[in-house]
Design an enzyme around this catalytic site. Structure first.
Site, mmCIF file in Angstrom:
data_model
loop_
_atom_site.group_PDB
_atom_site.id
_atom_site.type_symbol
_atom_site.label_atom_id
_atom_site.label_comp_id
_atom_site.label_asym_id
_atom_site.label_seq_id
_atom_site.Cartn_x
_atom_site.Cartn_y
_atom_site.Cartn_z
ATOM 1 N N PRO A 1 0.834 -1.207 0.000
ATOM 2 C CG PRO A 1 0.002 -1.007 2.173
ATOM 3 C CD PRO A 1 0.776 -1.928 1.292
ATOM 4 C CG ASP B 1 4.680 -1.193 3.300
ATOM 5 O OD1 ASP B 1 3.469 -1.084 3.595
ATOM 6 O OD2 ASP B 1 5.233 -2.284 3.085
ATOM 7 C CG HIS B 2 -0.359 3.945 5.047
ATOM 8 N ND1 HIS B 2 0.009 4.311 6.325
ATOM 9 C CD2 HIS B 2 -1.338 4.805 4.699
ATOM 10 C CE1 HIS B 2 -0.709 5.326 6.726
ATOM 11 N NE2 HIS B 2 -1.547 5.656 5.770
ATOM 12 N NE ARG B 3 2.447 -3.977 3.741
ATOM 13 C CZ ARG B 3 3.054 -4.973 3.102
ATOM 14 N NH1 ARG B 3 2.484 -6.181 3.067
ATOM 15 N NH2 ARG B 3 4.215 -4.794 2.508
ATOM 16 C CB ILE C 1 5.965 4.402 7.353
ATOM 17 C CG1 ILE C 1 7.302 3.656 7.538
ATOM 18 C CG2 ILE C 1 6.147 5.896 7.548
ATOM 19 C CD1 ILE C 1 8.275 3.851 6.414
#
Length: 539
Positions: free
Chosen positions: A337, A511-513, A515
């Site tokens: 993501p 990577d929104h998982r 950060i």
């Protein structure tokens, strides 16, 4: 006169590299350092030179074979003055490729020109799964036509026909187990007695079977619905070795994928459509499977257009680097993501200092580019924000205590990513020199695999071209990548008036998982401060 085997030298960690060119044939007289073959991986190409001169007696490799360190390339008859080759310096390799193709066992001729074709030497593998049978009784085959595909938990390989002829009977079927010497079929050879079997094509590179928790080593966790692989179902699915490798990388069970190829064969686009359908909560439709674009939630088929109807066209194949890196980019974009944060860094003082130092270093021929400063600043920023220097491993975050910065280098064959190792421990002069050297090797296709491994963070700079921002794709298993565009003079308010400042656009994809947006903003702002006042780099 002495006979010498010239072998593939040390090429780092690369295995089973593709042979894409062979420059010599038996009878040729070669000199030391003459090119013998070209090897290519998904990241680079390299030519293997002769370590001594002599007359070529035998060529052991052909285009399409696979080679690793120690694989014999040619056998030569060296002159009296020639000496045995010393260990060769590693030529500029490419990416890793599969293991050298095992040679098919010679096919003994029986009475009446009938050959028993058997499984060749496949190393230590025993009771290997037969996953495809390409022929049936009565079929006419040519020499090197594929007969069957074998698959272990680590690789797939197709077994070729040692001679041309007509298949009399097939002794093996899908689901059987086979080992070296297992009878595949009997063949009525065409013409005279057949020659010994040619080397079989190298096993297609197959990624080590990922654990059900999906590509942890690549930090690209597949959705649970995709990650659980039924090995029995997988082995029976109708797909080529390259498609099986692609599916393994994504954790896709081929038994659940609908094939759109001939006779229901699964192609790469079917795997892509399946992954997209799982991620969107949809079920891949036949139209989607036939498409391959994976664009849009409705998974519409990829449009088929006869472009020649509208005007002149030219069809040009993609380079191998682009084809293979394209699959990696697609995987990273689909599975990670992405979010991108943009910020401008004031590099007015940095640029003044860079010009001053460049003049001082001019006589040495060393060029100091803005990228050297950005790499140094990025290494320091990563120390302050360790989650950006990490990789996702299942439910764990691997925080690295070293700072290796990759930078995207544009080459005629596509982008490659050399790595500046331990950038935090190096001064600007050393970083600038490594940048120059690695960029030159990249352009010449002479990067070693070790030159492109181990990056913890990547920078993609378009500063010499233009732009004001873009979304770089994260290079898994990293969790962030920095995009840099061309600096521009802009009016900046200093509290009392607008002054002209040189502003460098920064685009951080993360990577929104791992950060969140606030952390990304803090990291990028901190990086911009380091670039605005380079004195902070020595604090």
């Amino acid at each position: 006169m002495s006979t010498i085997e010239l072998k593939v030298p040390d090429i780092g960690d690369a295995k089973d590299v593709d042979v894409i060119e062979v420059f010599v044939k038996p009878g040729d007289v070669i000199k030391k350092d003459d090119s013998l073959i070209t090897l290519e991986t998904d990241k680079a190409s390299m030519e293997v030179p002769a370590e001594v001169g002599g007359t070529v007696k035998e060529v052991r490799l052909k285009v399409g074979d696979k080679a690793s360190e120690g694989t014999v390339v040619v056998v030569i008859e060296a002159g009296a003055s020639a000496t045995a080759p010393a260990p060769a310096a590693a030529p500029a390799p490419q990416a890793a490729a599969p293991t050298p193709a095992p040679a098919a066992a010679p096919a003994p001729a029986a009475a009446g020109g009938t050959i028993e074709v058997k499984v060749p030497d496949i190393g230590d593998a025993k009771n290997v799964d037969v996953i495809e049978v390409f022929v049936k009784a009565g079929d006419t085959v040519k020499q090197d036509d594929s007969l069957i595909t074998l698959e272990t938990d680590k690789a797939s390989m197709e077994v070729p026909s040692p001679a041309a002829g007509v298949v009399q009977s097939v002794a093996i079927k899908v689901g059987d187990k086979a080992s070296e010497g297992t009878l595949i079929l009997t063949l009525a050879a065409a013409g005279a007695a057949p020659v010994a079997a040619a080397p079989s094509p190298a096993p297609a590179a197959a990624a080590p079977a990922p654990a059900p928790a999906a590509a942890a080593s690549a930090a690209v966790a597949a959705p649970a619905a995709v990650a659980k692989v039924d090995e029995a179902s997988f082995s029976k699915a109708h797909g080529s070795p390259s498609v099986r490798k692609f599916a393994r990388e994504l954790g896709v069970d081929l038994g659940k994928v609908k094939g759109s190829g001939p006779k229901g064969r699964i192609v790469a686009s079917d795997v892509q459509a399946f992954v997209k359908s799982v991620m969107t909560g949809a079920t891949a439709s036949p139209a989607a499977a036939a498409g391959g674009s994976g664009v849009g939630l409705d998974l519409l088929p990829w449009p088929k257009v006869d472009f020649a109807k509208f005007g002149p066209i030219e069809t040009k194949p993609l380079s191998r680097i682009k084809k293979i890196s394209g699959a990696n980019l697609h995987r990273n974009w689909v599975m990670i993501p992405h979010v991108t944060f943009n910020e401008d860094a004031d590099i007015t003082e940095l640029e003044d200092f860079r010009k001053q130092i460049s003049k001082e270093w001019e006589k040495s021929g060393l060029k100091l580019s803005p990228l050297a400063f950005i790499i140094k600043a990025a290494a320091e920023a990563l120390k302050a924000f360790p989650e950006f220097n990490a990789s996702l491993d299942g439910d764990n975050l691997v925080l690295k205590q070293y700072y290796h910065i990759g930078f995207a280098a544009d080459t005629p064959n596509g982008l490659v990513v050399p790595v500046i190792k331990d950038a935090d421990q190096k001064g600007l002069k050393q970083i600038a020199k490594e940048l120059t050297d690695l960029s030159a090797l990249a352009r010449d296709g002479k990067l070693k695999p070790t030159d492109m491994q181990g990056a913890t963070f990547t920078i993609s700079s378009l500063g010499g071209i233009g732009g004001s921002g873009f979304t770089p794709i994260i290079n898994a298993p990293e969790v962030a990548i920095l995009g840099v565009c061309k600096s521009q003079i802009k009016p900046v308010w200093n509290g009392s008036e607008f002054t002209p400042r040189l502003m460098c656009p920064l685009s951080l994809s993360f990577d929104h998982r791992v950060i969140d947006g606030a952390a990304a903003a803090r990291f990028t702002v901190h990086l911009a401060k380091l670039m605005a006042d380079i004195r902070r780099l020595v604090l």
